[in-house]
Design an enzyme around this catalytic site. Structure first.
Site, PDB file in Angstrom:
ATOM      1  N   LYS A  77      32.100  10.399 -38.690  1.00 17.79           N
ATOM      2  CA  LYS A  77      32.176  11.988 -38.509  1.00 17.79           C
ATOM      3  C   LYS A  77      30.915  12.380 -39.158  1.00 17.79           C
ATOM      4  CE  LYS A  77      34.896  16.314 -39.095  1.00 17.79           C
ATOM      5  NZ  LYS A  77      36.231  16.760 -39.575  1.00 17.79           N
ATOM      6  N   SER A 152      38.457  19.556 -36.160  1.00 17.53           N
ATOM      7  CA  SER A 152      36.894  19.626 -36.232  1.00 17.53           C
ATOM      8  C   SER A 152      36.367  18.008 -35.869  1.00 17.53           C
ATOM      9  CB  SER A 152      36.570  20.118 -37.540  1.00 17.53           C
ATOM     10  OG  SER A 152      36.899  19.186 -38.377  1.00 17.53           O
ATOM     11  N   SER A 176      42.300  18.460 -38.765  1.00 14.45           N
ATOM     12  CA  SER A 176      40.872  18.032 -38.191  1.00 14.45           C
ATOM     13  C   SER A 176      40.902  16.480 -37.821  1.00 14.45           C
ATOM     14  CB  SER A 176      39.750  18.442 -39.112  1.00 14.45           C
ATOM     15  OG  SER A 176      39.662  19.681 -38.936  1.00 14.45           O
TER      16      SER A 176
END
Lengths: 481, 467
Positions: A77, A152, A176
């Site tokens: 990420k 996310s 997330s």
């Protein structure tokens, strides 16, 4: 060469010489070239990935000591720092930020000979649950590209689901990791707070967030946890897990375990298909010898409000450093007075981040803190008490990961409040520091449904055993890609 | 009634590293922006790593100032934007949600007067701003982050001071105390800074910020009282405001900033878990603390019979008391104390002189022993000390080089005495009738020997020859 294999299968195949790391990584990069135009999981790629894989093959051939990942392609990420690599947080604010150091999780995976194929998409600074708030455009759900992948850590879930890597690291502040895992039908696991070092994870709400793996299987999640967990001198909040092996005895089963069904998480607004999947999961667990019983944690009805108040407060502080004076994007400071410069420089934040900054300036401010921030902290501590009481009676808690199915891109973006309610089932684990995992369980109208299990702090092993048992009860169709 | 309260910032300059990272706490020798790392630069993803030693030292300061020390301490974020603050928040401590700072209420005695300490908190120092351009209009601001993250202790007092003299006395006590603890070197530039709150009878409280040294603090307080009194005498109201100390012009200036309106949005720093400082830890710290100044003073007086004033000077300066502790024996203690407080003080009265001094405690011991055994006169000892501070040579070498040794040879001394007797017939006659006046003749002998004659022997010989 099958890109769909699990992490553990990959390590076995490379070690036995069945496949080479180079071939696999090359094929993975090819897959990214083929599908990512459509899916947009990646923000940047590692152009040395294949060379690095070749080096690992050489090491294996010459009989040198080799790390446990043996060249496994992993995506990261883009809010986790990799040295000499752009780390943007999917924000224009950090468009040109090149991290000068490795996050602790990266150091650990590097030592185990993992290969980082690229940095993946997220909602700007991890604020969101659909990746629609990425400053570089949304990622698409591989199950149906009209739909959001969740967020996310949407890029992480997409890349694992679409075979653009074997595993990914995301971060979970309010769901997330688990939310996109549920929406993309991968495993998504948030460990106990403090089990994994946050050093090098760009903070959003530091008191509740954790780095966690997104993987194809529960076993793979346990494997990843083995590699990334443990005390870190660079993160004072880490806890010692005494090098626990989370893979060992993962098939221990759940016979005799008591599981609480959280009433507030299957209530109003739940999609009927999600509800029936949850019921099915419960009966499967009962079939494996667990006893399930409903429990009410009434503080949950305030949890999302508390979550947004606390995260906005911390974000307002954590993101204050982005004044573009030391790093950031191209906007020279010369000629400006300090305050007018930062006011201009900070206009680079996107709408959702700006919204939360404004909230974060308000809720803890003098005169308002008592009504908002301090109240939120009170909810947090009461919720803690309730869940700790629940764990006196239950070994695990269960709920759907998200009460609704994935939604269409653009469908909810102008309705922040509707988006907030998607968080209702995931924020509790963050506010209380408990470990939680989302396991793929069903497909409804071509869209995935995940089931969430929550365990008590440091009961991560038990959590993984339970998720493993549940995973073994389902056989899901392949992603239509 | 004048009321003065202080907020003193003291860097813990004796620590190895910064408060939250491994960079050096002593940033002074570095080129700008070279004593930095991802943590003190607040780079994205970095986390504070609490320096346990800093917590220990700050706790020691709290104990030394008789402050309460809580079981558990916590850190808070103070949020505001400023270019010297890499994270745009400062990690500090706070007591509004319970006593969670390293030190709570305490008391320091300044003579007979009680000065109450409000609290002591541990925090990080920001970077340094350097303004280039003239004072009317700053054209460029340069930032040096070498100092960012240096451990700082903030000591807040109640408004218990009534005049600048009390402030000065308190500051002297405080800096001696910090130095004695081995936590800070108050003489380093910028190591001690302060804010002061000043109000006079019938006026509002005025805060003076940015006072860069203890020396200036006293001046600033003095200036501010005079300013307020002159306003008051002309019936001009004293408004509540923040003023800055202009250390070039030595005046306070209204800062017209909105600083006092800032809302710092304090909240708990989640990256640093609460730190437990239980009784066991406190006991351990207590045992590691050096002897306090007052206990040293008492010991010097009672054990060695050193006069109170001398003991006072000796104990309150770590440089001197360290020398004394190493140089003294039971026999020479008084002499060592004497040499330090009468002769040495003038030679090493600045930081630079102390650093370049070559004197060691064994030199000092040699000098004291030599005076006591009559090998060298006090006067010569002073000359020898001067040389040793400069070049660090052995006392015996200096005595022979400069011919400083006492004339204690009876034959040689007798010759000199004979010549004095023949040169001073009048004085000899006087001494015969009034033995008190013989000291004049002793003085003459001293003159001839440049002070090197053994005084006792000289007196005995003179008495023998005249009386």
């Amino acid at each position: 060469l099958n890109l769909k294999i699990s992490a553990l299968q990959f390590t076995r195949d490379v070690k036995s010489g069945n496949i080479s790391a180079e071939d696999f990584v090359a094929k993975t990069m090819e897959q990214i070239q083929n599908v990512d135009d459509k899916l947009h999981a990646f923000l940047s790629l590692n152009d040395k990935a294949i060379d690095q894989a070749r080096e690992i093959d050489k090491k294996i051939k010459s009989g040198q000591k080799i790390g446990q990942c043996v060249g496994m392609p992993i995506s990261i990420k883009d809010n986790i720092c990799i040295k000499d690599t752009k780390t943007t947080c999917a924000s224009k604010m950090l468009e040109n930020f090149i991290a000068p150091y490795d996050a602790t999780v990266i150091t650990k995976l590097r030592q185990e000979d993992a290969i980082f194929v690229g940095k993946v998409n997220l909602d700007e600074f991890a604020m969101g649950l659909s990746t629609e708030f990425s400053a570089y455009g949304p990622s698409k759900n591989p199950w149906n590209t009209d739909y959001v992948p969740g967020g996310s850590s949407g890029g992480s879930a997409v890349s694992v689901s679409a075979f653009e890597c074997i595993a990914s690291l995301g971060s979970d502040t309010g769901g997330s990791v688990r939310n996109p895992a549920s929406f993309c039908s991968t495993v998504g696991y948030k460990p106990t707070y403090g089990l994994v070092s946050r050093y090098g994870l760009i903070s959003y709400a530091n008191s509740i967030e954790q780095i966690g793996p997104l993987t194809r299987t529960v076993e793979d999640a346990a494997f990843m946890l083995n590699l990334i967990s443990g005390l870190d001198p660079n993160d004072d909040t880490t806890v010692d897990n005494n090098n626990k092996d989370y893979l060992k005895d993962i098939n221990f089963g759940i016979e005799g375990k008591k599981i609480g069904i959280i009433k507030e998480m299957i209530g109003e607004g739940i999609d009927p298909s999600v509800l029936s999947a949850t019921k099915e999961a419960i009966s499967k667990l009962e079939g494996l010898g667990a006893t399930c019983e409903e429990i009410s944690l009434d503080m949950i009805k305030y949890s999302v409000a508390a979550y947004y108040t606390i995260t906005a407060t911390e974000a307002g502080s954590n993101l204050a450093r982005y004044d573009n004076l030391r790093y950031g994007y191209n906007f020279p400071v010369e000629g400006y007075e300090f305050n007018s410069y930062i006011e201009k420089a900070r206009k680079k934040f996107g709408p959702e981040v700006t919204r939360r900054m404004i909230l974060g300036g308000f809720v803890p401010s003098a005169g308002h803190a008592g009504k908002y921030f301090l109240k939120a902290l009170k909810v947090k501590s009461k919720l803690n008490r309730q869940i700790n009481d629940a764990f006196k009676k239950f070994d695990l808690l269960i709920s759907p990961t998200v009460p609704i199915l994935p939604f269409k891109i653009g469908e909810k973006i102008n309705d922040p409040v509707a988006l907030f309610l998607v968080d209702i089932n995931t924020v509790t684990a963050n506010l209380t520091g408990k470990p939680a995992i989302s396991t793929p369980f069903a497909i409804s109208n071509g869209l995935p449904i995940g089931i969430q299990l929550i365990a008590n702090s440091m009961d991560d092993k038990l959590l993984l055993q339970a998720a493993y048992a549940l995973e073994k009860t389902v056989k899901l169709p392949e992603v239509p890609i | 009634l004048t009321k003065i309260g202080l907020e003193i910032h003291s860097q813990l300059t004796k620590l190895e590293s910064k408060l939250f990272c491994p960079c050096k706490a002593n940033y002074r020798e570095f080129e700008p922006n070279t004593n930095i790392c991802p943590i003190c630069m607040g780079l994205p993803g970095s986390l504070p790593r609490l320096n346990q030693k800093a917590v220990e030292k700050a706790t020691m300061i709290a104990m030394e100032l008789n402050c309460t020390t809580p079981e558990k301490i916590a850190f808070f974020r103070k949020n505001y934007f400023y270019p010297d603050l890499p994270k745009n928040f400062q990690i500090t401590q706070l007591n509004i949600y319970g006593d969670t700072s390293v030190g709570g209420k305490g008391i320091v005695m300044v003579g007979e007067k009680k000065i109450r300490i409000t609290r002591i908190q541990l925090e990080e120092d920001p970077g340094r701003l350097i303004y280039e351009g003239n004072s009317e209009k700053n054209l460029v601001t340069l930032v040096d982050y070498n100092r960012a993250g240096t451990p700082l202790v903030e000591i807040v007092t109640e408004p218990d001071f009534e005049n600048p003299k009390e402030v000065r006395e308190f500051l002297n006590i405080l800096s001696s105390l910090l130095e004695n603890l081995g936590v800070s070197d108050p003489s380093l530039e910028g190591a001690m800074r302060a804010d002061a709150n000043v109000s006079i009878e019938g006026g509002n409280k005025v805060e003076i910020k940015n006072i860069g040294s203890f020396h200036d603090l006293e001046k600033a307080v003095h200036f501010e009282i005079t300013r307020q009194q002159s306003l008051h005498s002309r019936d001009i109201p004293i408004i509540q405001e923040t003023r800055h100390w202009d250390d070039k012009r030595k005046i306070t200036i209204s800062s017209r900033s909105k600083e006092e309106d800032l809302d710092y949005r304090y909240f708990l720093e989640g990256d640093i878990p609460w730190i437990r400082i239980g009784n066991k830890v406190k006991e351990k710290l207590k045992s590691e603390m050096p002897e306090s100044i007052s206990s040293k003073k008492q010991r010097y007086v009672s054990k060695y019979n050193i006069p109170v004033q001398v003991a006072d000077v000796l104990s309150s300066d770590k440089f001197y008391s360290d020398l004394f502790e190493e140089a003294h024996t039971k026999e020479n203690a008084k002499e060592v104390a004497n040499i330090i407080t009468t002769d040495l003080m003038g030679l090493v009265d600045t930081r630079e002189k102390r650093e370049s001094s070559k004197l060691t405690s064994s030199h000092l011991k040699d000098i004291a022993d030599s005076i006591q055994s009559g090998k060298i006169a006090r006067n010569s000892a002073k000359n020898a000390l001067n040389e040793i501070v400069k070049n660090g040579k052995k006392l015996s070498d200096i005595i022979s080089e400069l011919d400083l040794g006492n004339v204690s040879d009876e034959l040689e001394l007798s010759k000199i005495i004979e010549s004095v007797i023949s040169e001073e017939p009048q004085a000899v006659e006087q001494a015969k009738s009034n033995p008190q006046t013989i000291n004049y003749l002793v003085g003459k002998v001293m003159q001839k020997t440049k002070g090197k004659a053994d005084p006792k022997l000289t007196l005995d010989l003179l008495k023998n020859k005249i009386l």
